[in-house]
Design a protein around this motif. Structure first.
Motif, PDB file in Angstrom:
ATOM      1  N   ARG A  43      19.686   0.536 -30.797  1.00  0.00           N
ATOM      2  CA  ARG A  43      18.617  -0.075 -29.750  1.00  0.00           C
ATOM      3  C   ARG A  43      18.520  -1.488 -29.836  1.00  0.00           C
ATOM      4  NH1 ARG A  43      14.040   4.449 -30.526  1.00  0.00           N
ATOM      5  NH2 ARG A  43      14.058   4.493 -28.167  1.00  0.00           N
ATOM      6  N   PRO A  44      17.920  -2.210 -28.751  1.00  0.00           N
ATOM      7  CA  PRO A  44      17.905  -3.488 -28.712  1.00  0.00           C
ATOM      8  C   PRO A  44      16.626  -3.820 -29.577  1.00  0.00           C
ATOM      9  CG  PRO A  44      17.518  -2.589 -26.705  1.00  0.00           C
ATOM     10  CD  PRO A  44      18.024  -1.689 -27.353  1.00  0.00           C
ATOM     11  N   ASP A  45      16.543  -4.896 -30.163  1.00  0.00           N
ATOM     12  CA  ASP A  45      15.432  -5.329 -30.798  1.00  0.00           C
ATOM     13  C   ASP A  45      14.345  -5.853 -29.974  1.00  0.00           C
ATOM     14  OD1 ASP A  45      13.240  -6.254 -32.564  1.00  0.00           O
ATOM     15  OD2 ASP A  45      14.652  -7.678 -33.727  1.00  0.00           O
ATOM     16  N   ARG A  46      13.376  -5.068 -29.554  1.00  0.00           N
ATOM     17  CA  ARG A  46      12.260  -5.446 -28.724  1.00  0.00           C
ATOM     18  C   ARG A  46      11.654  -6.711 -29.041  1.00  0.00           C
ATOM     19  NH1 ARG A  46      10.985  -0.112 -25.385  1.00  0.00           N
ATOM     20  NH2 ARG A  46      12.767   0.835 -26.188  1.00  0.00           N
ATOM     21  N   GLY A  99      21.081  12.250 -30.808  1.00  0.00           N
ATOM     22  CA  GLY A  99      21.697  11.839 -32.222  1.00  0.00           C
ATOM     23  C   GLY A  99      21.264  10.450 -32.797  1.00  0.00           C
ATOM     24  N   CYS A 100      20.834   9.608 -31.660  1.00  0.00           N
ATOM     25  CA  CYS A 100      20.334   8.397 -32.311  1.00  0.00           C
ATOM     26  C   CYS A 100      19.012   8.166 -32.111  1.00  0.00           C
ATOM     27  CB  CYS A 100      20.932   7.538 -30.869  1.00  0.00           C
ATOM     28  SG  CYS A 100      22.748   7.360 -30.723  1.00  0.00           S
ATOM     29  N   ARG A 101      18.320   9.430 -31.971  1.00  0.00           N
ATOM     30  CA  ARG A 101      16.958   9.596 -32.126  1.00  0.00           C
ATOM     31  C   ARG A 101      16.259   8.979 -30.992  1.00  0.00           C
ATOM     32  NH1 ARG A 101      15.314  11.390 -37.398  1.00  0.00           N
ATOM     33  NH2 ARG A 101      13.533  10.620 -36.977  1.00  0.00           N
ATOM     34  N   VAL A 102      16.493   8.960 -29.919  1.00  0.00           N
ATOM     35  CA  VAL A 102      15.894   8.311 -28.775  1.00  0.00           C
ATOM     36  C   VAL A 102      15.077   9.385 -28.144  1.00  0.00           C
ATOM     37  CG1 VAL A 102      16.507   7.475 -26.193  1.00  0.00           C
ATOM     38  CG2 VAL A 102      17.950   7.099 -28.164  1.00  0.00           C
ATOM     39  N   SER A 103      13.770   9.051 -27.644  1.00  0.00           N
ATOM     40  CA  SER A 103      12.879  10.037 -27.381  1.00  0.00           C
ATOM     41  C   SER A 103      13.326  10.665 -25.907  1.00  0.00           C
ATOM     42  CB  SER A 103      11.424   9.170 -26.912  1.00  0.00           C
ATOM     43  OG  SER A 103      11.547   8.305 -25.722  1.00  0.00           O
ATOM     44  N   ALA A 104      12.682  11.893 -25.777  1.00  0.00           N
ATOM     45  CA  ALA A 104      13.016  12.565 -24.402  1.00  0.00           C
ATOM     46  C   ALA A 104      12.579  11.983 -23.254  1.00  0.00           C
ATOM     47  CB  ALA A 104      11.975  13.942 -24.546  1.00  0.00           C
ATOM     48  N   LEU A 119      28.945  15.822 -18.575  1.00  0.00           N
ATOM     49  CA  LEU A 119      28.959  14.693 -19.075  1.00  0.00           C
ATOM     50  C   LEU A 119      27.503  14.007 -19.317  1.00  0.00           C
ATOM     51  CD1 LEU A 119      30.604  11.961 -19.425  1.00  0.00           C
ATOM     52  CD2 LEU A 119      30.215  11.448 -16.922  1.00  0.00           C
ATOM     53  N   LEU A 120      26.616  14.559 -18.440  1.00  0.00           N
ATOM     54  CA  LEU A 120      25.066  13.988 -18.654  1.00  0.00           C
ATOM     55  C   LEU A 120      24.706  14.808 -19.920  1.00  0.00           C
ATOM     56  CD1 LEU A 120      23.776  13.053 -15.320  1.00  0.00           C
ATOM     57  CD2 LEU A 120      24.245  11.670 -17.214  1.00  0.00           C
ATOM     58  N   ALA A 121      25.200  16.047 -20.019  1.00  0.00           N
ATOM     59  CA  ALA A 121      24.428  17.035 -21.184  1.00  0.00           C
ATOM     60  C   ALA A 121      24.926  16.225 -22.451  1.00  0.00           C
ATOM     61  CB  ALA A 121      24.932  18.211 -20.922  1.00  0.00           C
ATOM     62  N   ASP A 122      26.308  15.906 -22.434  1.00  0.00           N
ATOM     63  CA  ASP A 122      26.797  15.212 -23.710  1.00  0.00           C
ATOM     64  C   ASP A 122      26.260  13.894 -24.097  1.00  0.00           C
ATOM     65  OD1 ASP A 122      28.503  17.557 -23.924  1.00  0.00           O
ATOM     66  OD2 ASP A 122      30.383  16.219 -23.047  1.00  0.00           O
ATOM     67  N   PHE A 123      25.974  13.113 -22.801  1.00  0.00           N
ATOM     68  CA  PHE A 123      25.192  11.773 -22.946  1.00  0.00           C
ATOM     69  C   PHE A 123      23.765  12.161 -23.717  1.00  0.00           C
ATOM     70  CE2 PHE A 123      22.762   8.187 -21.017  1.00  0.00           C
ATOM     71  CZ  PHE A 123      23.129   7.310 -22.021  1.00  0.00           C
ATOM     72  N   ASP A 124      23.130  13.143 -23.450  1.00  0.00           N
ATOM     73  CA  ASP A 124      21.830  13.507 -23.843  1.00  0.00           C
ATOM     74  C   ASP A 124      21.992  13.867 -25.584  1.00  0.00           C
ATOM     75  OD1 ASP A 124      18.938  14.045 -23.297  1.00  0.00           O
ATOM     76  OD2 ASP A 124      19.455  15.956 -24.089  1.00  0.00           O
ATOM     77  N   LEU A 125      23.010  14.531 -25.767  1.00  0.00           N
ATOM     78  CA  LEU A 125      23.162  15.032 -27.040  1.00  0.00           C
ATOM     79  C   LEU A 125      23.524  13.547 -27.815  1.00  0.00           C
ATOM     80  CD1 LEU A 125      25.315  18.108 -27.062  1.00  0.00           C
ATOM     81  CD2 LEU A 125      22.873  17.849 -27.980  1.00  0.00           C
ATOM     82  N   TYR A 126      24.211  12.820 -27.415  1.00  0.00           N
ATOM     83  CA  TYR A 126      24.711  11.569 -28.100  1.00  0.00           C
ATOM     84  C   TYR A 126      23.196  10.921 -28.417  1.00  0.00           C
ATOM     85  CZ  TYR A 126      25.982   6.689 -28.541  1.00  0.00           C
ATOM     86  OH  TYR A 126      26.395   5.547 -28.625  1.00  0.00           O
ATOM     87  N   LEU A 127      22.335  10.828 -27.447  1.00  0.00           N
ATOM     88  CA  LEU A 127      21.283  10.095 -27.417  1.00  0.00           C
ATOM     89  C   LEU A 127      20.301  10.606 -28.414  1.00  0.00           C
ATOM     90  CD1 LEU A 127      20.369   9.048 -23.776  1.00  0.00           C
ATOM     91  CD2 LEU A 127      21.313   7.509 -25.555  1.00  0.00           C
TER      92      LEU A 127
END
Length: 98
Positions: free
Chosen positions: A92-95, A19-24, A9-17
């Motif tokens: 991503r929220p607009d900071r 894909g969203c171009r979220v930093s490591a 589940l967390l591995a799939d969540f990481d793949l999802y993120l």
């Protein structure tokens, strides 16, 4: 599949993120937030968790003296996780708006 006994589940969540171009580092922080939340609700299916439990978790962080930035980061992580679970695109929220 539960939070605590399904590493996929967390591995799939990481793949999802990814894909969203979220930093490591953000992905690591989000996974940590999910693990922290999961430990507060126990071994359950993610879809069985209620909005009230998310709110209670976040209020508990505040009550334990966590900074507003920490609480906001946990809220963002859990929001991304819920979006992942229900199959919506993570935005991503607009900071600048904060």
């Amino acid at each position: 599949m539960t939070y605590t006994d399904e590493p996929q589940l967390l591995a799939d969540f990481d793949l999802y993120l990814r894909g969203c171009r979220v930093s490591a580092s953000t992905r690591d922080n989000y996974a940590g937030a999910v693990r922290q939340f999961a430990s507060s609700v126990g071994a359950r299916r993610p879809e069985s968790v209620t909005l009230r439990e998310f709110s209670t978790f976040l209020r508990g962080l505040e009550a334990n003296g966590k900074s507003p930035a920490t609480v906001a980061a946990r809220r963002a992580a859990l929001g991304a996780f819920v979006a992942f679970l229900i199959g919506r695109e993570f935005k991503r929220p607009d900071r600048r708006a904060a």
